[in-house]
Design a protein around this motif. Structure first.
Motif, PDB file in Angstrom:
ATOM      1  N   SER A 161       0.872  -1.167   0.000  1.00  0.00           N
ATOM      2  CA  SER A 161       0.000   0.000   0.000  1.00  0.00           C
ATOM      3  C   SER A 161       0.905   1.212   0.000  1.00  0.00           C
ATOM      4  CB  SER A 161      -0.914   0.034   1.223  1.00  0.00           C
ATOM      5  OG  SER A 161      -0.151   0.184   2.400  1.00  0.00           O
ATOM      6  N   ARG A 162       0.368   2.371  -0.333  1.00  0.00           N
ATOM      7  CA  ARG A 162       1.209   3.543  -0.434  1.00  0.00           C
ATOM      8  C   ARG A 162       1.851   3.845   0.907  1.00  0.00           C
ATOM      9  NH1 ARG A 162      -0.514   9.793  -1.139  1.00  0.00           N
ATOM     10  NH2 ARG A 162       1.576  10.626  -1.284  1.00  0.00           N
ATOM     11  N   GLY A 163       3.181   3.837   0.910  1.00  0.00           N
ATOM     12  CA  GLY A 163       3.922   4.178   2.108  1.00  0.00           C
ATOM     13  C   GLY A 163       3.977   3.077   3.139  1.00  0.00           C
ATOM     14  N   VAL A 212       9.305   0.336   5.884  1.00  0.00           N
ATOM     15  CA  VAL A 212       8.906  -0.337   4.650  1.00  0.00           C
ATOM     16  C   VAL A 212       8.985   0.643   3.495  1.00  0.00           C
ATOM     17  CG1 VAL A 212       7.396  -2.045   5.737  1.00  0.00           C
ATOM     18  CG2 VAL A 212       6.486   0.209   5.155  1.00  0.00           C
ATOM     19  N   PRO A 213       9.060   0.153   2.266  1.00  0.00           N
ATOM     20  CA  PRO A 213       9.089   1.050   1.105  1.00  0.00           C
ATOM     21  C   PRO A 213       7.816   1.878   0.982  1.00  0.00           C
ATOM     22  CG  PRO A 213       9.816  -1.147   0.497  1.00  0.00           C
ATOM     23  CD  PRO A 213       9.247  -1.254   1.881  1.00  0.00           C
ATOM     24  N   TYR A 214       7.968   3.074   0.473  1.00  0.00           N
ATOM     25  CA  TYR A 214       6.867   3.998   0.218  1.00  0.00           C
ATOM     26  C   TYR A 214       6.406   3.757  -1.215  1.00  0.00           C
ATOM     27  CZ  TYR A 214       4.501   8.616   0.359  1.00  0.00           C
ATOM     28  OH  TYR A 214       3.590   9.650   0.334  1.00  0.00           O
ATOM     29  N   VAL A 215       5.469   2.845  -1.372  1.00  0.00           N
ATOM     30  CA  VAL A 215       5.061   2.399  -2.704  1.00  0.00           C
ATOM     31  C   VAL A 215       4.228   3.475  -3.393  1.00  0.00           C
ATOM     32  CG1 VAL A 215       3.692   0.688  -3.964  1.00  0.00           C
ATOM     33  CG2 VAL A 215       5.204  -0.033  -2.121  1.00  0.00           C
ATOM     34  N   THR A 262       4.477  -6.824  -5.189  1.00  0.00           N
ATOM     35  CA  THR A 262       4.072  -5.838  -4.189  1.00  0.00           C
ATOM     36  C   THR A 262       3.827  -4.460  -4.790  1.00  0.00           C
ATOM     37  OG1 THR A 262       6.412  -5.579  -3.643  1.00  0.00           O
ATOM     38  CG2 THR A 262       5.085  -6.950  -2.184  1.00  0.00           C
ATOM     39  N   GLY A 263       3.791  -4.361  -6.110  1.00  0.00           N
ATOM     40  CA  GLY A 263       3.333  -3.145  -6.750  1.00  0.00           C
ATOM     41  C   GLY A 263       4.341  -2.045  -6.943  1.00  0.00           C
ATOM     42  N   TRP A 264       5.631  -2.353  -6.837  1.00  0.00           N
ATOM     43  CA  TRP A 264       6.620  -1.299  -7.030  1.00  0.00           C
ATOM     44  C   TRP A 264       6.519  -0.686  -8.428  1.00  0.00           C
ATOM     45  CZ3 TRP A 264      12.048  -2.815  -4.668  1.00  0.00           C
ATOM     46  CH2 TRP A 264      11.903  -3.027  -3.294  1.00  0.00           C
ATOM     47  N   THR A 268      11.430   6.253  -1.074  1.00  0.00           N
ATOM     48  CA  THR A 268      11.271   7.044   0.132  1.00  0.00           C
ATOM     49  C   THR A 268      10.410   8.259  -0.202  1.00  0.00           C
ATOM     50  OG1 THR A 268      13.174   8.513  -0.194  1.00  0.00           O
ATOM     51  CG2 THR A 268      13.588   6.364   0.849  1.00  0.00           C
ATOM     52  N   PRO A 269       9.708   8.831   0.776  1.00  0.00           N
ATOM     53  CA  PRO A 269       8.899  10.013   0.494  1.00  0.00           C
ATOM     54  C   PRO A 269       9.697  11.160  -0.118  1.00  0.00           C
ATOM     55  CG  PRO A 269       8.275   9.092   2.614  1.00  0.00           C
ATOM     56  CD  PRO A 269       9.497   8.327   2.154  1.00  0.00           C
ATOM     57  N   ALA A 270      10.945  11.343   0.312  1.00  0.00           N
ATOM     58  CA  ALA A 270      11.762  12.438  -0.208  1.00  0.00           C
ATOM     59  C   ALA A 270      11.987  12.322  -1.704  1.00  0.00           C
ATOM     60  CB  ALA A 270      13.099  12.478   0.515  1.00  0.00           C
ATOM     61  N   GLU A 271      12.041  11.090  -2.219  1.00  0.00           N
ATOM     62  CA  GLU A 271      12.265  10.877  -3.650  1.00  0.00           C
ATOM     63  C   GLU A 271      10.971  10.662  -4.418  1.00  0.00           C
ATOM     64  OE1 GLU A 271      16.133   8.151  -3.673  1.00  0.00           O
ATOM     65  OE2 GLU A 271      14.992   8.141  -1.788  1.00  0.00           O
TER      66      GLU A 271
END
Length: 427
Positions: free
Chosen positions: A10-12, A60-63, A366-368, A414-417
């Motif tokens: 899920s997102r983030g 976790v990754p920010y998808v 996982t939707g990347w 990441t949110p920054a990117e």
């Protein structure tokens, strides 16, 4: 299949979080120096601080928010605002003419950190979008050009394997050893600009002359009429004239990204370029004809690296590896036959606490890259993906000396990117 210990996507809050890391190539070729007349002085009170300090590594990754609030959702929404029959996912209001100002490398967090340097942009924020994975220029340009996630258009990295040929293709420079790569074959999807042209719209792309005719331009901007303009001032004037002739214009500016790569985002040179962009946006807005709208967004954000893992000085990270692709914040690791499991374990152990290291299947499931990855694109993705977080990058100093010497990087989850601003100015 996904490791059952990994959280659902899920997102983030998505998936595959096991230590590991990638390496990055520089972002799209930068535009020539901006016209000094457009640049007000940088905020004199702005501190000479490179970026901001992260509070801690993400769990976790920010998808990316594909289908709800991503760059893939912007093109169709803009077309819908012009009256074309497409999904208006972002609920953009109707407009007689649309101009998209694409600022390479201007992440939402970066803009928010310096409102004094960019007062005009800061006053017109509509919201944020997620870039897509990897958060890099060629991938985002293809996403904006097709209105589809990376798993659909196939531009899944800066350096990708040519499936079955044992060679790497750099889609930023559009170079590869051996036979040339045909842009129409590598990225075969119809572009939104071709759809515009078929509907009677004459889309115009304003950018430096050096980009005209390149493989990347052909792959992502098919259907656009190219309008070469060099300085910031020339690009503003080109937009003004183009909007008299057509109802859709994209204008590109790359020097914010260049300054961030070389000196770091938040540096003096970076702040100067942010000021240039702010003034460009203000001048474009002033020249909009009645009923027109200006949208401003970016292809990715950026982080400043303080932790470099050099694969060329780590024999353990080279063992079993056939080719190292991707970029410093999103590495595609292509393994030798039978070596994938060992490489995965080695990279996870070596990069624990610094990067997510996952298999191709985990990243896809996982939707990347989007809801799905087309079967024909799977071979472009590494057997193992290493995606750093925090301020870590994976470089290869011998193979990529220029890229390895940079300060600013992007490509990760990441949110920054990932987070980029979406600004709206209506006339």
């Amino acid at each position: 299949m996904i490791d059952p210990q990994l959280p659902a996507a899920s997102r983030g809050t998505s998936a595959a979080a096991s230590g590991g890391a990638p390496s990055e190539a520089p972002a799209a070729a930068a535009a020539p120096a901006a016209s000094p007349s457009l640049a007000p002085p940088a905020d004199p009170e702005a501190p000479e601080v490179l970026g901001t300090v992260a509070e801690g590594p993400p769990a976790v990754p920010y998808v990316p928010a594909y289908g709800t609030a991503s760059l893939a959702d912007l093109p169709g929404s803009m077309l819908a605002s012009l009256g074309l029959s497409t999904d208006n996912t972002l609920a953009l209001e109707p407009a007689a003419r649309v101009c998209l100002f694409l600022v390479d490398g201007l992440g939402a967090e970066m803009l928010a950190a310096h409102p004094g340097t960019a007062p005009f942009l800061s006053a017109h924020l509509r919201g944020t979008l997620t870039a897509g994975f990897p958060s890099s220029t060629p991938t985002s340009l293809a996403t904006l050009g097709t209105g589809a996630p990376p798993g659909e258009h196939g531009m899944v990295g800066i350096q990708m394997a040519v499936p079955g040929e044992g060679r790497l293709f750099n889609c930023l420079r559009w170079t590869a050893p051996g036979l040339p790569v045909d842009p129409d074959v590598w990225q075969p999807a119809e572009t939104v600009y071709q759809r515009m042209a078929a509907a009677g719209v004459d889309p115009v792309y304003v950018a430096p002359a050096s980009f005209d005719g390149t493989g990347l331009t052909r792959a992502v901007y098919r259907g656009m009429r190219y309008w070469a303009a060099e300085t910031a001032g020339e690009r503003v004037e080109a937009v003004r004239h183009a909007l008299r002739e057509t109802s859709y214009v994209t204008v590109y500016y790359g020097d914010v990204d260049r300054a961030g790569h070389v000196g770091g985002w938040g540096s003096g040179a970076w702040l100067e370029q942010l000021a240039v962009v702010d003034r460009m946006a203000e001048r474009i807005a002033e020249s909009l004809p009645p009923g027109a709208v200006l949208y401003v967004t970016a292809d990715h954000g950026m982080i400043n690296a303080t932790d470099k893992v050099d694969v060329d000085h780590r024999p353990d990270l080279r063992e079993g590896v056939l080719m190292l692709g991707g970029e410093a914040r999103a590495r595609h690791v292509y393994t030798r036959p039978g070596a994938a499991e060992g490489v995965l374990e080695t990279w996870r152990e070596a990069l624990h606490g610094r990067a997510w290291v996952v298999t191709r299947e985990e990243a896809a499931d996982t939707g990347w890259f989007g809801r799905r990855v087309r079967r024909e694109w799977l071979g472009r993705i590494g057997d193992v993906l290493a995606v750093p977080y925090g301020e870590c990058v994976i470089v290869a100093s011998a193979a990529e000396p220029v890229e390895s010497s940079l300060t600013g990087y992007h490509g990760s989850l990441t949110p920054a990117e990932q987070n980029v601003p979406l600004l709206e100015i209506r006339r």
